[in-house]
Structures are given as C-alpha cells and as structure tokens.
Scaffold this active site. Structure first.
Site, PDB file in Angstrom:
ATOM      1  N   ARG A 178       4.582  15.787  25.017  1.00  0.00           N
ATOM      2  CA  ARG A 178       4.345  17.030  24.265  1.00  0.00           C
ATOM      3  C   ARG A 178       3.217  17.858  24.866  1.00  0.00           C
ATOM      4  O   ARG A 178       3.153  19.068  24.655  1.00  0.00           O
ATOM      5  CB  ARG A 178       4.063  16.705  22.806  1.00  0.00           C
ATOM      6  CG  ARG A 178       5.310  16.127  22.126  1.00  0.00           C
ATOM      7  CD  ARG A 178       5.080  15.821  20.689  1.00  0.00           C
ATOM      8  NE  ARG A 178       4.594  16.994  19.969  1.00  0.00           N
ATOM      9  CZ  ARG A 178       4.132  16.944  18.733  1.00  0.00           C
ATOM     10  NH1 ARG A 178       4.087  15.813  18.081  1.00  0.00           N
ATOM     11  NH2 ARG A 178       3.724  18.046  18.141  1.00  0.00           N
ATOM     12  N   TYR A 193       3.921  34.764  19.482  1.00  0.00           N
ATOM     13  CA  TYR A 193       2.881  35.581  18.832  1.00  0.00           C
ATOM     14  C   TYR A 193       1.547  34.844  18.818  1.00  0.00           C
ATOM     15  O   TYR A 193       1.518  33.623  18.741  1.00  0.00           O
ATOM     16  CB  TYR A 193       3.261  35.990  17.404  1.00  0.00           C
ATOM     17  CG  TYR A 193       3.677  34.867  16.473  1.00  0.00           C
ATOM     18  CD1 TYR A 193       4.970  34.368  16.475  1.00  0.00           C
ATOM     19  CD2 TYR A 193       2.777  34.340  15.541  1.00  0.00           C
ATOM     20  CE1 TYR A 193       5.362  33.370  15.604  1.00  0.00           C
ATOM     21  CE2 TYR A 193       3.166  33.333  14.662  1.00  0.00           C
ATOM     22  CZ  TYR A 193       4.460  32.851  14.706  1.00  0.00           C
ATOM     23  OH  TYR A 193       4.843  31.855  13.846  1.00  0.00           O
ATOM     24  N   PRO A 194       0.463  35.605  18.913  1.00  0.00           N
ATOM     25  CA  PRO A 194      -0.856  34.988  18.779  1.00  0.00           C
ATOM     26  C   PRO A 194      -1.299  34.978  17.314  1.00  0.00           C
ATOM     27  O   PRO A 194      -0.822  35.805  16.526  1.00  0.00           O
ATOM     28  CB  PRO A 194      -1.760  35.906  19.603  1.00  0.00           C
ATOM     29  CG  PRO A 194      -1.120  37.251  19.529  1.00  0.00           C
ATOM     30  CD  PRO A 194       0.352  37.037  19.296  1.00  0.00           C
ATOM     31  N   MET A 195      -2.152  34.046  16.949  1.00  0.00           N
ATOM     32  CA  MET A 195      -2.646  34.014  15.568  1.00  0.00           C
ATOM     33  C   MET A 195      -4.043  33.396  15.459  1.00  0.00           C
ATOM     34  O   MET A 195      -4.515  32.747  16.385  1.00  0.00           O
ATOM     35  CB  MET A 195      -1.671  33.257  14.672  1.00  0.00           C
ATOM     36  CG  MET A 195      -1.510  31.790  15.005  1.00  0.00           C
ATOM     37  SD  MET A 195      -0.461  30.933  13.793  1.00  0.00           S
ATOM     38  CE  MET A 195      -1.534  30.870  12.364  1.00  0.00           C
ATOM     39  N   ASP A 196      -4.654  33.647  14.323  1.00  0.00           N
ATOM     40  CA  ASP A 196      -5.985  33.114  13.996  1.00  0.00           C
ATOM     41  C   ASP A 196      -5.957  32.405  12.659  1.00  0.00           C
ATOM     42  O   ASP A 196      -5.096  32.698  11.831  1.00  0.00           O
ATOM     43  CB  ASP A 196      -6.973  34.283  13.778  1.00  0.00           C
ATOM     44  CG  ASP A 196      -7.489  34.880  15.060  1.00  0.00           C
ATOM     45  OD1 ASP A 196      -7.384  34.231  16.102  1.00  0.00           O
ATOM     46  OD2 ASP A 196      -8.000  36.023  14.981  1.00  0.00           O
ATOM     47  N   HIS A 199       1.805  21.836   6.170  1.00  0.00           N
ATOM     48  CA  HIS A 199       2.351  22.702   7.228  1.00  0.00           C
ATOM     49  C   HIS A 199       3.359  21.911   8.083  1.00  0.00           C
ATOM     50  O   HIS A 199       4.465  22.370   8.345  1.00  0.00           O
ATOM     51  CB  HIS A 199       1.207  23.225   8.096  1.00  0.00           C
ATOM     52  CG  HIS A 199       1.643  23.842   9.387  1.00  0.00           C
ATOM     53  ND1 HIS A 199       2.124  25.125   9.465  1.00  0.00           N
ATOM     54  CD2 HIS A 199       1.701  23.329  10.646  1.00  0.00           C
ATOM     55  CE1 HIS A 199       2.453  25.376  10.726  1.00  0.00           C
ATOM     56  NE2 HIS A 199       2.213  24.314  11.464  1.00  0.00           N
ATOM     57  N   GLN A 248       8.694  24.139  18.727  1.00  0.00           N
ATOM     58  CA  GLN A 248       7.464  24.929  18.692  1.00  0.00           C
ATOM     59  C   GLN A 248       6.494  24.375  19.706  1.00  0.00           C
ATOM     60  O   GLN A 248       6.365  23.167  19.859  1.00  0.00           O
ATOM     61  CB  GLN A 248       6.927  24.944  17.262  1.00  0.00           C
ATOM     62  CG  GLN A 248       5.515  24.459  17.031  1.00  0.00           C
ATOM     63  CD  GLN A 248       5.454  22.947  16.839  1.00  0.00           C
ATOM     64  OE1 GLN A 248       6.318  22.205  17.274  1.00  0.00           O
ATOM     65  NE2 GLN A 248       4.397  22.496  16.221  1.00  0.00           N
ATOM     66  N   SER A 258      -0.815  29.228   5.851  1.00  0.00           N
ATOM     67  CA  SER A 258      -0.399  30.536   6.369  1.00  0.00           C
ATOM     68  C   SER A 258      -0.698  31.646   5.369  1.00  0.00           C
ATOM     69  O   SER A 258      -1.175  32.718   5.743  1.00  0.00           O
ATOM     70  CB  SER A 258       1.102  30.545   6.683  1.00  0.00           C
ATOM     71  OG  SER A 258       1.377  29.704   7.778  1.00  0.00           O
TER      72      SER A 258
HETATM   73  O1  76R Z   1       2.630  18.563  15.953  1.00  0.00           O
HETATM   74  C1  76R Z   1       3.022  18.002  14.913  1.00  0.00           C
HETATM   75  O2  76R Z   1       4.218  17.702  14.680  1.00  0.00           O
HETATM   76  C2  76R Z   1       2.023  17.693  13.872  1.00  0.00           C
HETATM   77  C3  76R Z   1       2.035  18.675  12.839  1.00  0.00           C
HETATM   78  C4  76R Z   1       1.665  20.076  13.331  1.00  0.00           C
HETATM   79  C5  76R Z   1       0.415  20.530  13.744  1.00  0.00           C
HETATM   80  C6  76R Z   1      -0.883  19.758  13.927  1.00  0.00           C
HETATM   81  C7  76R Z   1       2.559  21.196  13.357  1.00  0.00           C
HETATM   82  C8  76R Z   1       3.906  21.128  13.069  1.00  0.00           C
HETATM   83  N1  76R Z   1       1.852  22.322  13.699  1.00  0.00           N
HETATM   84  C9  76R Z   1       0.555  21.950  13.957  1.00  0.00           C
HETATM   85  C10 76R Z   1      -0.489  22.777  14.352  1.00  0.00           C
HETATM   86 MN1  76R Z   1       2.531  24.219  13.606  1.00  0.00          MN
HETATM   87  N2  76R Z   1       3.215  26.122  13.591  1.00  0.00           N
HETATM   88  C11 76R Z   1       2.443  27.252  13.531  1.00  0.00           C
HETATM   89  C12 76R Z   1       3.301  28.373  13.289  1.00  0.00           C
HETATM   90  O3  76R Z   1       3.957  31.556  11.363  1.00  0.00           O
HETATM   91  C13 76R Z   1       3.154  30.797  10.803  1.00  0.00           C
HETATM   92  O4  76R Z   1       2.943  30.840   9.554  1.00  0.00           O
HETATM   93  C14 76R Z   1       2.354  29.843  11.625  1.00  0.00           C
HETATM   94  C15 76R Z   1       2.819  29.771  13.066  1.00  0.00           C
HETATM   95  C16 76R Z   1       4.598  27.911  13.246  1.00  0.00           C
HETATM   96  C17 76R Z   1       5.853  28.726  13.029  1.00  0.00           C
HETATM   97  C18 76R Z   1       4.537  26.485  13.427  1.00  0.00           C
HETATM   98  C19 76R Z   1       5.634  25.646  13.455  1.00  0.00           C
HETATM   99  N3  76R Z   1       0.656  24.926  13.972  1.00  0.00           N
HETATM  100  C20 76R Z   1      -0.418  24.160  14.320  1.00  0.00           C
HETATM  101  C21 76R Z   1      -1.531  25.027  14.597  1.00  0.00           C
HETATM  102  C22 76R Z   1      -2.914  24.592  15.030  1.00  0.00           C
HETATM  103  C23 76R Z   1      -3.798  24.642  13.815  1.00  0.00           C
HETATM  104  C24 76R Z   1      -4.973  23.733  13.812  1.00  0.00           C
HETATM  105  O5  76R Z   1      -5.022  22.800  14.596  1.00  0.00           O
HETATM  106  O6  76R Z   1      -5.877  23.941  12.966  1.00  0.00           O
HETATM  107  C25 76R Z   1      -1.084  26.319  14.387  1.00  0.00           C
HETATM  108  C26 76R Z   1      -1.881  27.600  14.565  1.00  0.00           C
HETATM  109  C27 76R Z   1       0.275  26.244  14.000  1.00  0.00           C
HETATM  110  C28 76R Z   1       1.060  27.318  13.687  1.00  0.00           C
HETATM  111  N4  76R Z   1       4.408  23.511  13.268  1.00  0.00           N
HETATM  112  C29 76R Z   1       4.792  22.187  13.173  1.00  0.00           C
HETATM  113  C30 76R Z   1       5.568  24.273  13.360  1.00  0.00           C
HETATM  114  C31 76R Z   1       6.700  23.390  13.305  1.00  0.00           C
HETATM  115  C32 76R Z   1       8.168  23.850  13.404  1.00  0.00           C
HETATM  116  C33 76R Z   1       6.227  22.107  13.194  1.00  0.00           C
HETATM  117  C34 76R Z   1       7.014  20.821  13.126  1.00  0.00           C
HETATM  118  C35 76R Z   1       7.203  20.364  14.547  1.00  0.00           C
HETATM  119  C36 76R Z   1       7.878  19.059  14.666  1.00  0.00           C
HETATM  120  O7  76R Z   1       7.375  18.087  14.081  1.00  0.00           O
HETATM  121  O8  76R Z   1       8.889  19.023  15.394  1.00  0.00           O
END
Ligand code: 76R
Length: 284
Positions: free
Chosen positions: A161, A175-178, A202, A215, A253
C-alpha cells in the site's frame, strides 16, 4: 485506565501524534492544452511530437509510475500523474517532460506534491496507551525503541500500500484537503482517543466501497498548500459521488474537513494520446 501510580490516564496525557508511514513520492500536474497552436502544426509534425512524448514516458506508463488522464471541464485538459521513489525522481520526470516538444503546447494550470501516507490512528493509540500504563515516558529511550520497532514492522506489512502502482482504472477523482483548524472546531486539539474514534468510523464508511473505489491518500504537510491529496480510482464516476457524499455525513468530514478543487479525469493511455489531441475522447 490508570498508570502505575494509580492516576487516571486522560487523553491529554497520551502522546497525541499518530504514527504515519510514508511511501512513494507523488506529483500531480494539470495542463491546459494550447489547442489553437496545435491545430496550426502540420499533421506529420504533430505525429512526430506525440511519438516523442509517448517514447519518453512509455516505460513509466508500463510500470505504473506515470499515467495520463483527459480532464473534464475548465480546470485543465490533461492530468499527468507520477509515482516515484523520491522527490529527486519526481523532479527528473518533471524536467524530462519539459524537454519534450509537446510541453510547448502544455501550460501547467495546477500541480500538487505529496507522499503516499498511511496514518496509524488505531495502533498508535493502543501503543501509546500501553506505554503510558507501563510508565514509559514519551521520547524516552525505551519509548523511542518501541515506536521505531512498531513502525518498521508496519512498514514491512504495508509495503504494497505504500508503494502502489498507479491503478489502471478508467476514472480518477483527485482533490486536496485539510483538517479544520478553526477557532471553534480544531482537529489538532482533539484528544487522540477522539481522533481515533472518528477515523475508525471514516474507515468503516470507506470499506463499504472496497472493490469499487481504490483510494490513495498522500500527505502534503510541508510540501504543498493543503494537508493531503485524495486520489480515488474506479470504473464508475457516480460511485465517487456516492462515497464522497456518504462521507460528508461522517463527523470527520462534516465537522473537520475542508476541501480544495476537485479534478475528474479519464485515463488516456499513451497510445491514445494522438487521438485525444486530435479531438476524440479516450477510447475504452
Ligand atoms: O487505510 C485504511 O484502510 C485505514 C482506514 C483509513 C485511514 C487511516 C481510511 C480508509 N482513510 C484513512 C485516512 Mn480515507 N478517505 C479520505 C477521503 O471526501 C471526504 O470526505 C474525505 C476524502 C476519502 C473519499 C477517503 C476514502 N482518509 C484518511 C486521511 C488521513 C487523515 C489522518 O490521518 O488524520 C484522509 C485525509 C482521508 C480522506 N478512506 C478509507 C477512504 C476509503 C474508501 C477508505 C477505505 C479503504 C479500504 O479499506 O479499502
């Protein structure tokens, strides 16, 4: 929970920065294409210019290190995405592109620099709690050793990964985000327990889309203007909308996220580039 002297351990006492693992270096380049100038180039020259670009990036495309997309809407025409082992290699890819005659027709309208990132909210909390319970002070030698060892183990386990190939899917949403750092709502002052809880939820929403959306999250704190880049890959753009919409209701979010511009692209294999630049959409 209490520490060896019987005092309750609160969120404020647990070291609060989650461990993160970093992998490939990522550069997004969005170009506006100079269609008018291109039309004035004789067809044989156009073919030669495209062939030069195809040749230059063929190996990178084949190994999943670079990919080209046709961008929808006014934000750009082409998105060139690069995954490399270092910023040095990204820079080399960027410079190689600039030497191509095709780049004379490509005006960069946006770029974004980041590194593939996995944040370990869950195991960080467990580890820090365990260490606090044993009375091990953050940043003490034994604390550093355990954290280091855990990160190394996780880095090995997460290798696929952290070092992915660019997925082959037809559609990309970038897209970028905060996370919000407002006066009232500030992600970074929440206790680690609360951040872990929200990130767990999330992940639960995200995993429902497993197999439909891939993702790749890359971190850009210190590298670019936002904190993360989000790249979603899939075969149906409507699934991106559904996923992002569903996540909007998620606390992390809904309350703690700010978003930049969204870019939608359709994968354009290099062999399709000539066609796209002559005005046909990338064929399936
Ligand atoms: O990686 C993992 O499976 C563990 C869980 C996980 C983490 C730690 C995870 C799962 N994400 C993580 C971190 Mn995510 N993610 C986003 C967006 O549009 C929005 O509202 C937010 C944009 C999407 C669409 C998305 C999708 N994720 C993060 C982080 C870092 C934050 C931090 O560390 O504080 C961000 C900014 C972020 C944003 N996330 C998933 C997904 C999807 C589809 C999953 C499940 C992936 C999978 O298990 O296959």
């Amino acid at each position: 929970m209490s520490n060896p002297s019987g005092e309750r351990i609160t969120g404020a006492e647990t070291y609060g920065v989650p461990m993160t693992l970093e992998g490939l270096s990522v550069l997004h380049q969005v170009f506006r294409f100079r269609w008018a100038a291109w039309r004035n180039v004789p067809a044989t020259d156009r073919a030669a210019i495209v062939a030069e670009a195809v040749e230059a990036f063929r190996t990178a495309e084949e190994s999943g290190a670079s990919a080209l997309y046709s961008v929808l809407g006014h934000k750009g025409d082409l998105l060139l995405l690069h995954f490399r082992d270092s910023f040095d290699e990204l820079n080399a890819a960027e410079l190689k592109w600039q030497t191509l005659r095709l780049s004379d027709f490509c005006e960069m309208s946006m770029s974004y620099l980041s590194v593939v990132e996995l944040s370990l909210h869950d195991s960080s909390l467990k580890l820090y709690r365990g260490l606090a319970e044993q009375g091990v002070a953050p940043f003490s030698e034994p604390w550093n050793a355990v954290v280091q060892e855990t990160m190394e183990r996780q880095r090995e386990a997460m290798k696929p990964r952290l070092y992915p190939k660019i997925p082959e899917n037809r559609y990309i949403c970038f897209y970028p985000m905060d996370r919000r750092r407002g006066e009232d709502k500030n992600w970074y002052v929440l206790p680690i327990e609360e951040r872990q809880r929200q990130m767990d939820l999330h992940g639960t929403v995200g995993r429902r889309y497993a197999g439909r959306v891939r993702q790749i999250i890359s971190g850009s704190v210190g590298f670019d203007d936002w904190e993360w880049a989000v790249d979603l890959f899939g075969e149906d753009p409507v699934t991106f909308k559904k996923l992002i919409y569903e996540m909007r209701f998620d606390e992390v979010s809904a309350v703690y996220s700010n978003f930049g511009q969204f870019f939608m692209g359709i994968r354009c294999r290099l062999e399709q580039l000539a066609g796209v630049l002559d005005g046909s959409a990338p064929a399936r």
